[in-house]
Design a protein around this motif. Sequence first.
Motif, PDB file in Angstrom:
ATOM      1  N   GLN A 212       7.374  -8.995  11.038  1.00 51.02           N
ATOM      2  CA  GLN A 212       6.791  -9.797   9.996  1.00 51.02           C
ATOM      3  C   GLN A 212       7.663 -10.859   9.571  1.00 51.02           C
ATOM      4  O   GLN A 212       7.235 -11.918   9.016  1.00 51.02           O
ATOM      5  CB  GLN A 212       6.873  -8.571   8.710  1.00 51.02           C
ATOM      6  CG  GLN A 212       6.039  -9.230   7.588  1.00 51.02           C
ATOM      7  CD  GLN A 212       6.030  -7.698   6.721  1.00 51.02           C
ATOM      8  OE1 GLN A 212       6.603  -6.992   6.800  1.00 51.02           O
ATOM      9  NE2 GLN A 212       4.778  -7.950   6.057  1.00 51.02           N
TER      10      GLN A 212
ATOM     11  N   GLU B 103      -0.196  -6.268   9.152  1.00 52.40           N
ATOM     12  CA  GLU B 103      -0.557  -6.990   8.030  1.00 52.40           C
ATOM     13  C   GLU B 103       0.390  -6.959   6.706  1.00 52.40           C
ATOM     14  O   GLU B 103       0.268  -7.647   5.857  1.00 52.40           O
ATOM     15  CB  GLU B 103      -2.032  -6.908   7.709  1.00 52.40           C
ATOM     16  CG  GLU B 103      -2.916  -7.019   9.061  1.00 52.40           C
ATOM     17  CD  GLU B 103      -4.395  -6.655   8.939  1.00 52.40           C
ATOM     18  OE1 GLU B 103      -4.786  -6.296   7.889  1.00 52.40           O
ATOM     19  OE2 GLU B 103      -5.182  -6.828   9.931  1.00 52.40           O
ATOM     20  N   GLU B 104       0.699  -5.588   6.383  1.00 50.36           N
ATOM     21  CA  GLU B 104       1.155  -5.353   5.244  1.00 50.36           C
ATOM     22  C   GLU B 104       2.033  -4.277   5.156  1.00 50.36           C
ATOM     23  O   GLU B 104       1.946  -3.315   6.246  1.00 50.36           O
ATOM     24  CB  GLU B 104       0.079  -5.045   4.140  1.00 50.36           C
ATOM     25  CG  GLU B 104      -0.745  -3.753   4.326  1.00 50.36           C
ATOM     26  CD  GLU B 104      -1.807  -3.666   3.190  1.00 50.36           C
ATOM     27  OE1 GLU B 104      -1.314  -3.156   1.913  1.00 50.36           O
ATOM     28  OE2 GLU B 104      -2.962  -3.662   3.540  1.00 50.36           O
ATOM     29  N   ASP B 105       2.953  -4.161   4.314  1.00 50.26           N
ATOM     30  CA  ASP B 105       4.029  -2.911   4.332  1.00 50.26           C
ATOM     31  C   ASP B 105       3.324  -1.782   3.785  1.00 50.26           C
ATOM     32  O   ASP B 105       2.317  -1.581   2.962  1.00 50.26           O
ATOM     33  CB  ASP B 105       5.129  -3.252   3.375  1.00 50.26           C
ATOM     34  CG  ASP B 105       6.085  -4.249   3.795  1.00 50.26           C
ATOM     35  OD1 ASP B 105       5.982  -4.609   5.155  1.00 50.26           O
ATOM     36  OD2 ASP B 105       6.847  -4.819   3.336  1.00 50.26           O
ATOM     37  N   ILE B 106       3.675  -0.600   4.242  1.00 45.64           N
ATOM     38  CA  ILE B 106       2.862   0.596   3.678  1.00 45.64           C
ATOM     39  C   ILE B 106       4.115   1.515   3.515  1.00 45.64           C
ATOM     40  O   ILE B 106       4.923   1.914   4.170  1.00 45.64           O
ATOM     41  CB  ILE B 106       2.211   1.337   5.079  1.00 45.64           C
ATOM     42  CG1 ILE B 106       1.004   0.394   5.383  1.00 45.64           C
ATOM     43  CG2 ILE B 106       1.556   2.819   4.508  1.00 45.64           C
ATOM     44  CD1 ILE B 106       0.028   0.901   6.441  1.00 45.64           C
TER      45      ILE B 106
ATOM     46  N   MET C 201       0.777  -1.216  -0.090  1.00 45.95           N
ATOM     47  CA  MET C 201       0.017  -0.091   0.025  1.00 45.95           C
ATOM     48  C   MET C 201       0.832   1.376   0.071  1.00 45.95           C
ATOM     49  O   MET C 201       1.911   1.347   0.487  1.00 45.95           O
ATOM     50  CB  MET C 201      -0.960   0.057   1.447  1.00 45.95           C
ATOM     51  CG  MET C 201      -1.569   1.348   1.378  1.00 45.95           C
ATOM     52  SD  MET C 201      -2.647   1.254   3.088  1.00 45.95           S
ATOM     53  CE  MET C 201      -3.803   0.076   2.501  1.00 45.95           C
TER      54      MET C 201
ATOM     55  N   LEU D 181      -2.614  -1.236  10.119  1.00 48.61           N
ATOM     56  CA  LEU D 181      -2.645  -2.111   8.929  1.00 48.61           C
ATOM     57  C   LEU D 181      -1.092  -2.516   8.828  1.00 48.61           C
ATOM     58  O   LEU D 181      -0.798  -3.665   7.974  1.00 48.61           O
ATOM     59  CB  LEU D 181      -2.920  -1.002   7.765  1.00 48.61           C
ATOM     60  CG  LEU D 181      -4.338  -1.068   7.571  1.00 48.61           C
ATOM     61  CD1 LEU D 181      -4.488   0.133   6.524  1.00 48.61           C
ATOM     62  CD2 LEU D 181      -5.043  -2.144   7.219  1.00 48.61           C
TER      63      LEU D 181
ATOM     64  N   CYS E 208       6.197  -1.091   8.410  1.00 46.91           N
ATOM     65  CA  CYS E 208       6.178  -2.266   8.509  1.00 46.91           C
ATOM     66  C   CYS E 208       6.144  -3.063   9.860  1.00 46.91           C
ATOM     67  O   CYS E 208       6.709  -2.095  10.728  1.00 46.91           O
ATOM     68  CB  CYS E 208       7.134  -3.289   7.635  1.00 46.91           C
ATOM     69  SG  CYS E 208       8.888  -3.093   7.840  1.00 46.91           S
ATOM     70  N   SER E 209       5.727  -4.366  10.122  1.00 45.38           N
ATOM     71  CA  SER E 209       5.815  -4.867  11.482  1.00 45.38           C
ATOM     72  C   SER E 209       7.310  -5.360  11.578  1.00 45.38           C
ATOM     73  O   SER E 209       7.899  -5.822  10.809  1.00 45.38           O
ATOM     74  CB  SER E 209       4.779  -6.042  11.335  1.00 45.38           C
ATOM     75  OG  SER E 209       5.128  -6.822  12.588  1.00 45.38           O
TER      76      SER E 209
ATOM     77  N   GLU F  60       6.530 -14.853   8.768  1.00 49.83           N
ATOM     78  CA  GLU F  60       6.662 -15.622   7.338  1.00 49.83           C
ATOM     79  C   GLU F  60       7.604 -16.722   7.676  1.00 49.83           C
ATOM     80  O   GLU F  60       7.151 -17.749   7.135  1.00 49.83           O
ATOM     81  CB  GLU F  60       7.567 -14.534   6.425  1.00 49.83           C
ATOM     82  CG  GLU F  60       6.705 -13.588   6.101  1.00 49.83           C
ATOM     83  CD  GLU F  60       5.344 -13.871   5.116  1.00 49.83           C
ATOM     84  OE1 GLU F  60       5.590 -14.855   4.311  1.00 49.83           O
ATOM     85  OE2 GLU F  60       4.467 -13.350   5.342  1.00 49.83           O
TER      86      GLU F  60
ATOM     87  N   LYS G  75       9.100   3.483   4.460  1.00 48.11           N
ATOM     88  CA  LYS G  75       8.641   2.177   4.816  1.00 48.11           C
ATOM     89  C   LYS G  75       7.900   1.991   6.219  1.00 48.11           C
ATOM     90  O   LYS G  75       8.807   1.765   7.048  1.00 48.11           O
ATOM     91  CB  LYS G  75       9.196   1.119   4.157  1.00 48.11           C
ATOM     92  CG  LYS G  75       8.567  -0.169   4.224  1.00 48.11           C
ATOM     93  CD  LYS G  75       9.702  -1.285   3.606  1.00 48.11           C
ATOM     94  CE  LYS G  75       9.054  -2.563   3.893  1.00 48.11           C
ATOM     95  NZ  LYS G  75      10.096  -3.870   3.481  1.00 48.11           N
TER      96      LYS G  75
END
Length: 71
Positions: free
Chosen positions: A41, A21-24, A1, A18, A37-38, A45, A35
């Motif tokens: 993450q 759940e996904e990279d922004i 996103m 968010l 991100c968690s 994975e 960027k």
Amino acid sequence: MSITATELKENLGRYLQLASEEDIFITRNGKVVAKLCSPYQDLLETAKNLAGIISADITLEEAREERRAQL
């Protein structure tokens, strides 16, 4: 996103949620500048990729002992 820096400022809480759940990707003047991100993450994975490798009928300790025996 991908979102603008202004959008991030106005809705920080939403994007923090968010990011789990996904990279922004945050843009300024049309260019990506950051960027979001968690930090977990990669761990998620890895866990997803390992699911099913160890059978369900073996304990963690048994798996460790088996691993040590192979070395």
